[in-house]
Design a protein around this motif. Structure first.
Motif, short mmCIF file in Angstrom:
data_model
loop_
_atom_site.label_atom_id
_atom_site.label_comp_id
_atom_site.label_asym_id
_atom_site.label_seq_id
_atom_site.Cartn_x
_atom_site.Cartn_y
_atom_site.Cartn_z
N GLY A 77 11.90 -19.11 67.21
CA GLY A 77 10.86 -18.11 66.93
C GLY A 77 10.80 -17.09 68.04
O GLY A 77 11.28 -17.32 69.15
N LYS A 78 10.20 -15.96 67.73
CA LYS A 78 10.09 -14.90 68.72
C LYS A 78 8.86 -15.12 69.60
O LYS A 78 7.89 -15.77 69.19
N PRO A 79 8.90 -14.60 70.83
CA PRO A 79 7.74 -14.77 71.73
C PRO A 79 6.56 -13.94 71.27
O PRO A 79 6.68 -13.09 70.38
N VAL A 128 6.27 -17.84 75.42
CA VAL A 128 6.82 -18.70 74.37
C VAL A 128 5.65 -19.33 73.61
O VAL A 128 4.76 -19.92 74.22
N PRO A 129 5.61 -19.21 72.29
CA PRO A 129 4.45 -19.73 71.54
C PRO A 129 4.41 -21.25 71.57
O PRO A 129 5.45 -21.92 71.49
#
Length: 404
Positions: free
Chosen positions: A22-24, A69-70
């Motif tokens: 996933g994207k930040p 970072v999620p």
């Protein structure tokens, strides 16, 4: 005696890990501030300016300049790309040979291979293999599964399953409005049911064969087709908006255009947080075709404004909707209490009208009073089958005084 079957548990030397990529996200600093005249004075503001995560010069806006970072990945929606990281590691002290890696997506209706079989001749002790796979999500509502299978040494195998749900990103509702001229107005209502705002990059109607489509979602005075929703077409969470389209039969496609209930599909492209792309196509937009009368009578030209006690002309289209010839006679009559009077001869016989053909006829009237007036009093007599078709209240004209 009762025999009990004992299954041997195999400890595999290869460890398989599956992680979704996933994207930040933007990190927003916590803003705690006060007026300089309050008890803390400038202590809080000074501390806020020293915070490295705050945006310099705009510390109180909670607008960060760092990516994070999620902790929890966002939902994967229909139309987005499922991006996955597959990690294989030999955690033993022995070399493993003949590794075969396969991956497939298991949905409610299909099995979709997305990797392999991909072969690796050997994997040295404590070495690893990294593979990234992606898949365009095209089904929603059910639990999808990513199944990764590993074979090694030509006799051992195991698999890992990664499950995820796919909800709908948008809620679409459509309404059709049919006209006597075979034009169709389509109203599309779209609602963002995602957890984040999105930017709509494309929202178009791809018409089916035989139809021309005109978008009614642009400013009239704009020469570059500027959208009525602005340059940045942002759709907030739970926000709803409407799009309008006008569809008409393509008269150049064939001699007699075919009326169909399938009008086309909607093609929608959007981007969410950090530019994540998503694209969906709707199912075919199907309408209920209205039953046509024997004759379609409609106005093709009518002046916006006319002068009182002066003659004006308007043009009407007469279309034969049946598979037979028609011989028509035009009759006009003045209605009671009408402020418009006919200035043309009644009983004019038109040329023979072939099946599905169209003819245009010019009508003449004079206005007797000011204001918005209703046009009525036309009858079409069909001589072959001896039928009469009456048309009243089919148009309006604004009458004013000529001051010149």
């Amino acid at each position: 005696m009762t025999s009990i079957e004992v299954k041997e548990v195999i400890e595999h030397p290869i460890k398989l890990r599956v992680m979704r990529l996933g994207k930040p996200v933007m990190f927003n600093s916590k803003v705690v501030t006060c007026d300089s005249k309050d008890l803390p004075g400038t202590v809080l503001n000074t501390q806020l300016k020293k915070d490295v995560t705050a945006l310099a010069g705009a510390e109180t806006l909670a607008a960060g300049s760092f990516l994070m970072v999620p902790n929890v990945l966002e939902n994967l929606y229909l139309g987005e790309t499922f991006l996955c990281y597959i990690y294989l590691k030999n955690e033993s002290s022995h070399t493993v040979y003949d590794i075969i890696l396969k991956a497939e997506i298991d949905t409610a209706t299909s099995h979709i291979p997305i990797l392999g079989p991909k072969a690796f001749p050997k994997l040295d002790p404590y070495a690893s293999i990294d593979v990234i796979v992606k898949h365009e999500v095209k089904e929603h509502g059910s639990v999808n599964k990513l199944i990764c299978q590993v074979e090694y040494n030509r006799k051992h195998s195991f698999e890992t399953i990664f499950s995820y749900r796919v909800p709908k990103p948008l809620d679409l509702k459509t309404k059709f409005y049919n006209t006597v001229t075979d034009e169709v107005y389509l109203e599309v209502q779209v609602q963002n049911i995602m957890s984040t705002p999105i930017s709509l990059e494309k929202f178009i109607l791809e018409s089916s064969v035989g139809y021309n489509v005109i978008s009614m979602n642009h400013l009239l005075e704009s020469s570059d087709n500027k959208s009525i929703f602005g340059d940045m077409d942002i759709l907030d969470v739970k926000e709803t908006r409407q799009y309008m389209y006008r569809l008409s039969l393509d008269q150049t496609a064939e001699k007699n255009p075919t009326r169909t209930n399938n009008l086309g599909k909607l093609d929608i492209l959007w981007r969410s947080n950090m530019g994540t792309k998503g694209q969906i196509q709707s199912s075919p937009l199907v309408r209920q075709i209205p039953e046509l009368d024997d004759i379609t009578f409609s106005i093709t030209y009518l002046p916006d404004m006319v002068f009182c006690e002066e003659q004006f002309d308007f043009t009407c289209s007469i279309k034969n909707n049946r598979n037979r010839d028609m011989q028509l006679v035009v009759e006009v009559s003045d209605e009671e209490d009408s402020n418009l009077a006919w200035t043309m001869i009644s009983g004019i016989q038109l040329r023979l009208l072939p099946p599905y053909a169209t003819i245009k006829t010019v009508f003449s009237m004079v206005a007797l009073n000011h204001g918005l007036q209703v046009i009525s009093g036309i009858k079409l007599k069909e001589l072959i089958l001896n039928r009469t078709y009456s048309y009243n209240n089919f148009g309006h004209v604004f009458v004013t005084q000529n001051v010149s």
